[in-house]
Design a protein around this motif. Structure first.
Motif, PDB file in Angstrom:
ATOM      1  N   ASP A 121      15.762  11.398  26.940  1.00 27.49           N
ATOM      2  CA  ASP A 121      16.167  11.561  25.545  1.00 27.49           C
ATOM      3  C   ASP A 121      17.335  10.655  25.185  1.00 27.49           C
ATOM      4  OD1 ASP A 121      14.190  13.400  25.127  1.00 27.49           O
ATOM      5  OD2 ASP A 121      15.489  15.146  25.085  1.00 27.49           O
ATOM      6  N   ASP A 122      18.311  10.525  26.085  1.00 25.48           N
ATOM      7  CA  ASP A 122      19.450   9.650  25.798  1.00 25.48           C
ATOM      8  C   ASP A 122      18.993   8.217  25.542  1.00 25.48           C
ATOM      9  OD1 ASP A 122      21.228  11.724  26.043  1.00 25.48           O
ATOM     10  OD2 ASP A 122      22.046  11.096  27.978  1.00 25.48           O
ATOM     11  N   TYR A 123      18.013   7.781  26.337  1.00 29.89           N
ATOM     12  CA  TYR A 123      17.513   6.416  26.162  1.00 29.89           C
ATOM     13  C   TYR A 123      16.866   6.234  24.788  1.00 29.89           C
ATOM     14  CZ  TYR A 123      14.641   2.262  26.729  1.00 29.89           C
ATOM     15  OH  TYR A 123      14.048   1.029  26.546  1.00 29.89           O
ATOM     16  N   GLU A 124      16.020   7.177  24.407  1.00 33.34           N
ATOM     17  CA  GLU A 124      15.317   7.041  23.130  1.00 33.34           C
ATOM     18  C   GLU A 124      16.272   7.170  21.942  1.00 33.34           C
ATOM     19  OE1 GLU A 124      12.445   5.949  23.009  1.00 33.34           O
ATOM     20  OE2 GLU A 124      11.282   6.611  24.728  1.00 33.34           O
ATOM     21  N   TRP A 125      17.238   8.101  22.022  1.00 34.79           N
ATOM     22  CA  TRP A 125      18.203   8.211  20.935  1.00 34.79           C
ATOM     23  C   TRP A 125      19.052   6.952  20.836  1.00 34.79           C
ATOM     24  CZ3 TRP A 125      17.089  11.164  17.261  1.00 34.79           C
ATOM     25  CH2 TRP A 125      16.630  12.470  17.441  1.00 34.79           C
ATOM     26  N   ALA A 126      19.413   6.377  21.991  1.00 34.73           N
ATOM     27  CA  ALA A 126      20.184   5.139  21.970  1.00 34.73           C
ATOM     28  C   ALA A 126      19.372   4.013  21.342  1.00 34.73           C
ATOM     29  CB  ALA A 126      20.614   4.763  23.386  1.00 34.73           C
ATOM     30  N   TRP A 127      18.097   3.888  21.726  1.00 36.74           N
ATOM     31  CA  TRP A 127      17.241   2.817  21.203  1.00 36.74           C
ATOM     32  C   TRP A 127      17.143   2.918  19.678  1.00 36.74           C
ATOM     33  CZ3 TRP A 127      13.403   0.734  18.470  1.00 36.74           C
ATOM     34  CH2 TRP A 127      12.737  -0.394  18.940  1.00 36.74           C
ATOM     35  N   THR A 128      16.761   4.084  19.201  1.00 40.36           N
ATOM     36  CA  THR A 128      16.535   4.235  17.757  1.00 40.36           C
ATOM     37  C   THR A 128      17.844   4.265  16.982  1.00 40.36           C
ATOM     38  OG1 THR A 128      16.421   6.662  18.007  1.00 40.36           O
ATOM     39  CG2 THR A 128      14.352   5.444  18.125  1.00 40.36           C
ATOM     40  N   GLY A 129      18.847   4.949  17.528  1.00 43.42           N
ATOM     41  CA  GLY A 129      20.114   5.087  16.805  1.00 43.42           C
ATOM     42  C   GLY A 129      20.892   3.794  16.721  1.00 43.42           C
TER      43      GLY A 129
END
Length: 244
Positions: A188-196
């Motif tokens: 989740d941290d990776y995906e939130w970082a990518w999109t955010g």
């Protein structure tokens, strides 16, 4: 703004382009680097973060990275100079699947780049071509945690579950000597970082001509992650040694 530029911006706050936190990366390198004077090759190195961390941690290590993304390699070169490790790093701007070198490597790594070789099997075959006797491979790829939808398969490819993935690796002549399965927090941290990170870049630049495309790319990625693959996708890294 092309896909390469979108990826570069999206990974600004998570330079390891895979769902791994800093401690997981450190532990994987500790198990993968056989000795301080190791020669390392990264097939599909992107911005070179794996190599930069290895070069920083092991002062006698030498590294080479291969990627088709010229801007990513330029970023890797700037980062290596800033960290004082550029003299031990060689970067090659070419297709990793076609790369050849005059010498073998003690560690060959390829994390999250299996698409460049047509999948995990092709990645392992390419790594073996570059591996010195007694060497190790560090590979990272996705797997299904439960039955995926046809849309998820279309989006992420023909993955298998984790036991089947490891069985395929073993059948190809490799023995896992260490591994890491990304936690839900890492994923989740990776995906939130990518999109955010990508969305914030656009929001911080009102009126920028690439802003709308960046916002759409972030929204599309977030929607695919949350609606299509979040509940069925996992990621594993394996440190491997040749069985024979």
């Amino acid at each position: 703004m092309n896909r390469e530029e979108i990826s570069r911006l999206a990974h600004a706050d998570h330079p390891i382009a895979a769902p791994l936190d800093d401690e997981s990366v450190r532990q994987l390198l500790r198990h993968a680097v056989p000795r301080d004077d190791t020669r390392v090759l990264d097939l599909g190195c992107g911005g070179g973060e794996w190599l930069l961390r290895a070069l920083t941690a092991y002062p006698r290590l030498r590294a080479e990275g291969v990627d088709i993304a010229e801007a990513a390699l330029a970023h890797a070169d700037r980062s290596a100079r800033a960290r004082g490790v550029s003299e031990r790093l060689v970067l090659h701007h070419r297709d990793a699947a076609d790369f050849t070198a005059p010498h073998a490597f003690d560690l060959v790594l390829s994390v999250g780049a299996a698409h460049a070789f047509g999948g995990l099997d092709g990645t392992l075959a390419a790594a073996r071509e570059h591996l010195a006797p007694g060497g190790r491979v560090l590979v990272g790829d996705g797997f299904w945690t439960s039955e995926p939808s046809p849309e998820a398969v279309e989006m992420l490819g023909a993955l298998t579950d984790l036991p089947t993935t490891v069985e395929r690796v073993v059948a190809a002549g490799w023995t896992p000597v260490h591994g890491h399965v990304s936690t839900r927090r890492e994923l989740d941290d990776y995906e939130w970082a990518w999109t955010g990170t990508l969305a914030s870049w656009a929001l911080d630049r009102p009126g920028h001509p690439d802003g709308p495309r960046a916002l759409k790319a972030a929204a599309d990625h977030r929607d695919g992650w949350l609606r299509v693959y979040r509940d069925v996708f996992g990621f594993a890294c394996l440190v491997l040694r040749p069985t024979a």
